[in-house]
Design a protein around this motif. Sequence first.
Motif, PDB file in Angstrom:
ATOM      1  N   CYS A 183      -8.043  13.944  -9.896  1.00 43.05           N
ATOM      2  CA  CYS A 183      -7.319  14.346 -11.110  1.00 43.05           C
ATOM      3  C   CYS A 183      -6.530  15.635 -10.876  1.00 43.05           C
ATOM      4  O   CYS A 183      -5.403  15.792 -11.371  1.00 43.05           O
ATOM      5  CB  CYS A 183      -8.304  14.541 -12.267  1.00 43.05           C
ATOM      6  SG  CYS A 183      -8.988  13.014 -12.924  1.00 43.05           S
ATOM      7  N   ALA A 187      -2.549  16.033 -11.054  1.00 39.84           N
ATOM      8  CA  ALA A 187      -2.029  16.935 -12.081  1.00 39.84           C
ATOM      9  C   ALA A 187      -1.010  17.914 -11.528  1.00 39.84           C
ATOM     10  O   ALA A 187      -0.100  18.356 -12.239  1.00 39.84           O
ATOM     11  CB  ALA A 187      -3.187  17.708 -12.726  1.00 39.84           C
ATOM     12  N   GLU A 331      -4.267  20.359 -19.632  1.00 41.66           N
ATOM     13  CA  GLU A 331      -3.722  19.193 -20.330  1.00 41.66           C
ATOM     14  C   GLU A 331      -3.358  18.080 -19.352  1.00 41.66           C
ATOM     15  O   GLU A 331      -3.593  16.904 -19.622  1.00 41.66           O
ATOM     16  CB  GLU A 331      -2.497  19.598 -21.157  1.00 41.66           C
ATOM     17  CG  GLU A 331      -2.808  20.529 -22.323  1.00 41.66           C
ATOM     18  CD  GLU A 331      -3.815  19.907 -23.290  1.00 41.66           C
ATOM     19  OE1 GLU A 331      -3.726  18.686 -23.556  1.00 41.66           O
ATOM     20  OE2 GLU A 331      -4.703  20.650 -23.756  1.00 41.66           O
ATOM     21  N   ARG A 332      -2.808  18.457 -18.188  1.00 45.24           N
ATOM     22  CA  ARG A 332      -2.444  17.436 -17.198  1.00 45.24           C
ATOM     23  C   ARG A 332      -3.691  16.759 -16.626  1.00 45.24           C
ATOM     24  O   ARG A 332      -3.715  15.552 -16.420  1.00 45.24           O
ATOM     25  CB  ARG A 332      -1.621  18.068 -16.074  1.00 45.24           C
ATOM     26  CG  ARG A 332      -0.270  18.600 -16.512  1.00 45.24           C
ATOM     27  CD  ARG A 332       0.549  18.979 -15.291  1.00 45.24           C
ATOM     28  NE  ARG A 332       1.460  20.074 -15.552  1.00 45.24           N
ATOM     29  CZ  ARG A 332       2.183  20.679 -14.637  1.00 45.24           C
ATOM     30  NH1 ARG A 332       2.075  20.319 -13.369  1.00 45.24           N
ATOM     31  NH2 ARG A 332       2.994  21.673 -14.961  1.00 45.24           N
ATOM     32  N   HIS A 335      -5.112  14.275 -19.013  1.00 43.69           N
ATOM     33  CA  HIS A 335      -4.348  13.025 -19.002  1.00 43.69           C
ATOM     34  C   HIS A 335      -4.709  12.177 -17.789  1.00 43.69           C
ATOM     35  O   HIS A 335      -4.906  10.955 -17.896  1.00 43.69           O
ATOM     36  CB  HIS A 335      -2.845  13.337 -19.013  1.00 43.69           C
ATOM     37  CG  HIS A 335      -1.992  12.120 -19.216  1.00 43.69           C
ATOM     38  ND1 HIS A 335      -0.736  11.996 -18.679  1.00 43.69           N
ATOM     39  CD2 HIS A 335      -2.231  10.966 -19.899  1.00 43.69           C
ATOM     40  CE1 HIS A 335      -0.229  10.821 -19.019  1.00 43.69           C
ATOM     41  NE2 HIS A 335      -1.113  10.171 -19.761  1.00 43.69           N
ATOM     42  N   TYR A 338      -8.050  10.638 -18.346  1.00 47.15           N
ATOM     43  CA  TYR A 338      -8.009   9.547 -19.329  1.00 47.15           C
ATOM     44  C   TYR A 338      -7.492   8.255 -18.703  1.00 47.15           C
ATOM     45  O   TYR A 338      -8.034   7.171 -18.945  1.00 47.15           O
ATOM     46  CB  TYR A 338      -7.129   9.947 -20.511  1.00 47.15           C
ATOM     47  CG  TYR A 338      -6.887   8.814 -21.472  1.00 47.15           C
ATOM     48  CD1 TYR A 338      -7.912   8.334 -22.298  1.00 47.15           C
ATOM     49  CD2 TYR A 338      -5.639   8.195 -21.538  1.00 47.15           C
ATOM     50  CE1 TYR A 338      -7.698   7.277 -23.164  1.00 47.15           C
ATOM     51  CE2 TYR A 338      -5.417   7.133 -22.397  1.00 47.15           C
ATOM     52  CZ  TYR A 338      -6.448   6.676 -23.208  1.00 47.15           C
ATOM     53  OH  TYR A 338      -6.241   5.625 -24.057  1.00 47.15           O
ATOM     54  N   ILE A 339      -6.454   8.349 -17.876  1.00 46.64           N
ATOM     55  CA  ILE A 339      -5.865   7.122 -17.332  1.00 46.64           C
ATOM     56  C   ILE A 339      -6.621   6.596 -16.115  1.00 46.64           C
ATOM     57  O   ILE A 339      -6.324   5.506 -15.631  1.00 46.64           O
ATOM     58  CB  ILE A 339      -4.373   7.321 -16.970  1.00 46.64           C
ATOM     59  CG1 ILE A 339      -4.212   8.326 -15.837  1.00 46.64           C
ATOM     60  CG2 ILE A 339      -3.577   7.717 -18.200  1.00 46.64           C
ATOM     61  CD1 ILE A 339      -2.772   8.465 -15.337  1.00 46.64           C
TER      62      ILE A 339
END
Length: 478
Positions: A183, A187, A331-332, A335, A338-339
């Motif tokens: 992640c 990011a 925040e990145r 995301h 989440y994906i």
Amino acid sequence: MTLYLNLAELLGTRIEQGFYRPGDRLPSVRALSAEHGVSLSTVQQAYRLLEDNGLASPRPKSGYFVPMERELPALPGMGKPAQRPVEISQWEQVLELVRSVPQKDVIQLGRGMPDVTTPTIKPLLRSLAQISRRLDLPGLYYDNVYGVLALREQLARLLLDSGCQLSPDELVITTGCHEALSCSIRAVCEPGDIVAVDSPSFHGAMQTLKGLGMKALEIPTDPLTGISLDALELALEQWPIKAIQITPSCNNPLGYIMPEARKRALVSLAQRFDVAIIEDDVYGELAYTYPRPRTIKSFDDDGRVLLCSSFSKTLAPGLRVGWVAPGRYLERVLHMKYISTGSTAPQPQLAVADFLKNGHFEPHLRRMRMQYQRNRDLMLGWISRYFPPGTRASRPQGSFMLWLELPEGFDSLRLNRALLEQGVQIAVGSIFSASGKYRNCLRMNYAAKPTLQVEEAVRKVGEAASKLLASAAAHAVS
């Protein structure tokens, strides 16, 4: 920590670093008592522990000495990777390692597996059982993408030991450290970007770069002090590097702890060139010295360091509980989290939070640090006894991984194939390089409690290496 353990660790570190050489007389019991303000019995307990670990030997009416037979293998040399970005290879060799499953007739010296048989994780197993029996079924529901709040609160307290002051809202729970690294990389970087890595480096992070279409730039790394800051600075001047990925504390596979001054200098370098640092701290809690080393993140004042870790090496990999403190990239990372997997399974998070809250983690760590340090010393002794002359070995300052270097031209791939027929597996050195360097090297795990079977496995590795070297020499002559 008990006073005698502190003193034993201090003396042990000085012996390991060559401050006291084989045959040297160690400070007297009275001198140490006066110097450190502890009782004579505390010093005697410390020396008994060093004696048990093979680091000190008593002589009647003369005191304690470093054993003469404690001649350690030379350190591995600093690698000389190509100073240019490369496409990452070696997936087939990594797959061969990670697809293997535990088998009773195979001694796994290659996998990054801690000792999960220790009695100090029994409270964790009880917590898992209790949570699964609860009528409100907390482990069967989705949790939020940040992860279980109770665990993040405990982590925020735990991270104080590494010099970090973070709130629970600055932490994201991941499915192991591998997802935390993935992640973080996604990011910060995009396909085609260049990431600087220490060399040798963790194969999982490099395979993530490969899967995401990125390139690695391997930086020469000292086996005691870590990544070369001079070489890194030169690379940053020459190439558009987007991030630096590094394991500075109890490095995998070399085992070094990067000195604090160099960690500070690395942060300054990253600030000057405006690049992110992705810090893998998965082994940091397993440093043999106390307190544990500070993270690079603890020196970060502008949020450019993404700190990644997990309980896979300190407790058990099957928990799949990791975390990331992403700083300015929160925040990145959310995301990307989440994906990829959405929320992480709540049940193991709840059990680990309970384990931490009830004070079980620190006693467990103390036990494992002592066990791994003893095992390291045993393993180094076996290397000296069973391996070919000239074999070089790292000096891990924490964790349970040993990096071995044999003469140029040696082939650890052939060695591993020969060993599998004898029920032993190692990690071949080439998977720790983006371009397949270090084929003459290998990594071995010393986490398991030492047994005759483990010693026999190490002997098999050494003898097989000797045969391959002898065969290569005979072939060269003919």
